[in-house]
Scaffold this active site. Structure first.
Site, PDB file in Angstrom:
ATOM      1  N   SER A  62       4.077  -8.915 -15.459  1.00 41.80           N
ATOM      2  CA  SER A  62       3.890  -7.657 -14.740  1.00 41.80           C
ATOM      3  C   SER A  62       2.512  -7.663 -14.101  1.00 41.80           C
ATOM      4  O   SER A  62       1.573  -8.290 -14.619  1.00 41.80           O
ATOM      5  CB  SER A  62       3.994  -6.468 -15.693  1.00 41.80           C
ATOM      6  OG  SER A  62       3.611  -5.257 -15.067  1.00 41.80           O
TER       7      SER A  62
ATOM      8  N   TYR B  14       1.127  -2.304 -23.584  1.00 40.23           N
ATOM      9  CA  TYR B  14       1.937  -2.987 -22.577  1.00 40.23           C
ATOM     10  C   TYR B  14       1.085  -3.959 -21.766  1.00 40.23           C
ATOM     11  O   TYR B  14       1.470  -5.113 -21.539  1.00 40.23           O
ATOM     12  CB  TYR B  14       2.597  -1.962 -21.662  1.00 40.23           C
ATOM     13  CG  TYR B  14       3.492  -2.562 -20.606  1.00 40.23           C
ATOM     14  CD1 TYR B  14       4.754  -3.038 -20.939  1.00 40.23           C
ATOM     15  CD2 TYR B  14       3.081  -2.653 -19.276  1.00 40.23           C
ATOM     16  CE1 TYR B  14       5.593  -3.596 -19.976  1.00 40.23           C
ATOM     17  CE2 TYR B  14       3.911  -3.197 -18.303  1.00 40.23           C
ATOM     18  CZ  TYR B  14       5.161  -3.671 -18.658  1.00 40.23           C
ATOM     19  OH  TYR B  14       5.976  -4.222 -17.697  1.00 40.23           O
TER      20      TYR B  14
END
Length: 284
Positions: free
Chosen positions: A139, A152
Site C-alpha cells: 500500500s 496498518y
C-alpha cells in the site's frame, strides 16, 4: 518478458480486490486457487469454472494450514505460475489504549506474516523450475506513517521491505517478486473512511492493471500512478508540515467503532475499550 498466468494462487479472494483478481483470471481461462474466509463468496466465484478452481479457507498466518493448501493445490493442478498474496485487514490504532495492542498484533499477523506464510511453500519449487512470480499487495500507506493508522502503516511498510529482501534473494534463480502499492480502492476496507481519498479506484480496474503488470514481469506497481507522484511530492515536505497536514484529517475507525471493518481472529475484548482522544485535541 512475458510470464504466463495460467495457474494462480490468490489469497484474500473474498474481498473487493481479491474477488476482482480471481474473476478476471478465471475469465481469461486460468486455474485459480481461491483462498479466503467467506465460503459463500468463494463458491460464487468458482461456480462459472468448477473444473479450474479449488476453495481453501485457512487463516493466512497459520503456516501449517497454508502448507496444506499449497500441497493440495499443487497435487491437483501443478505448481502455480504466480502467487498473489492479497489478504489484508485495516483498522485504526491508538497506542494509548492497551486493548489496541491486540489489533496491532493481528494486523501484523495477517498483513505481514501472512504474506510470508503464503509464499513459503512455493519458493523452493519456483527456484527449482527457475521461474515464477510472487506478488505482494502492499500500500502507499507503507511509505509514510499516518496518524491513527500506525498498525496498518507499519504492516505495509514492513511488507515493502520484506518484498525488497525477497526480490534480491530470488533474482539469481529467475523468480520475480512484485510489490504492488495501491492507493485507495473502492472496497470494504475503505468504505468506513471519513477522510479524503484522492484517486479512489474501482477494484476491477486495479485487478486488470495488476494482472497486466505481472504478465509483463514488472517488479513495482503503484495504483493509480498519479497518486504515487503525489505521495512522493508530499514526502519532500518537512516532517512538521506533513504531520500538521495529516492531523487535520479524520482518523481511521478503530475496531468496534462505526464504519470499522471486521478483523478476523481479533479477540472479543479488543473492541471493548475506552474511547480514543479526539484527534482535534492534538492540532494547534
Amino acid at each position: 518478458m512475458s510470464i504466463p498466468l495460467d495457474n494462480l494462487v490468490i489469497t484474500g479472494a473474498c474481498g473487493g480486490l481479491g474477488s476482482a483478481l480471481a474473476a478476471e483470471a478465471l475469465a481469461r481461462g486460468a486455474k485459480v486457487a481461491l483462498v479466503g474466509l467467506d465460503l459463500a463468496t468463494l463458491e460464487a466465484l468458482a461456480a462459472p469454472a468448477p473444473g479450474r478452481c479449488a476453495i481453501y479457507t485457512p487463516d493466512v498466518s497459520d503456516s501449517a494450514a497454508m502448507q496444506a493448501m499449497a500441497e493440495d493445490w499443487t497435487g491437483r493442478f501443478g505448481s502455480p505460475d504466480a502467487v498473489i498474496a492479497n489478504a489484508g485487514v485495516a483498522g485504526g490504532f491508538d497506542t494509548a489504549q492497551a486493548c489496541d495492542l491486540a489489533v496491532f498484533r493481528r494486523i501484523l499477523e495477517i498483513n505481514l506474516l501472512g504474506v510470508a506464510t503464503t509464499f513459503q511453500p512455493f519458493v523452493a519449487p519456483m527456484r527449482e523450475r527457475g521461474r515464477g512470480m510472487l506478488a505482494g499487495i502492499a500500500s502507499l500507506a507503507g511509505r509514510r506513517g499516518l496518524p491513527g493508522n500506525g498498525a496498518y502503516c507499519a504492516s505495509k511498510g514492513g511488507l515493502i521491505r520484506y518484498l525488497e529482501s525477497l526480490r534480491a534473494e530470488l533474482r539469481p534463480n529467475g523468480v520475480r517478486v512484485c510489490t504492488v502499492s495501491p492507493g485507495y480502492l473502492r472496497t470494504a476496507l475503505t468504505a468506513g473512511n471519513r477522510f479524503a481519498m484522492p484517486g479512489l479506484m474501482a477494484p476491477e480496474a486495479a485487478a486488470s492493471a495488476i494482472l497486466r503488470a505481472l504478465s509483463q514481469g514488472q517488479e513495482q506497481l503503484v495504483l493509480p500512478r498519479r497518486l504515487g507522484w503525489l505521495s512522493n511530492a508530499l514526502g519532500l515536505l518537512p516532517d512538521a508540515w506533513h504531520d500538521a497536514l495529516l492531523l487535520r484529517q479524520p482518523r481511521k475507525p478503530r475496531a468496534g467503532d462505526p464504519g470499522a471493518t471486521p478483523i478476523p481472529g481479533l479477540p472479543a475484548d479488543a473492541t471493548s475499550r475506552a474511547p480514543a482522544a479526539p484527534p482535534e485535541s492534538t492540532v494547534h
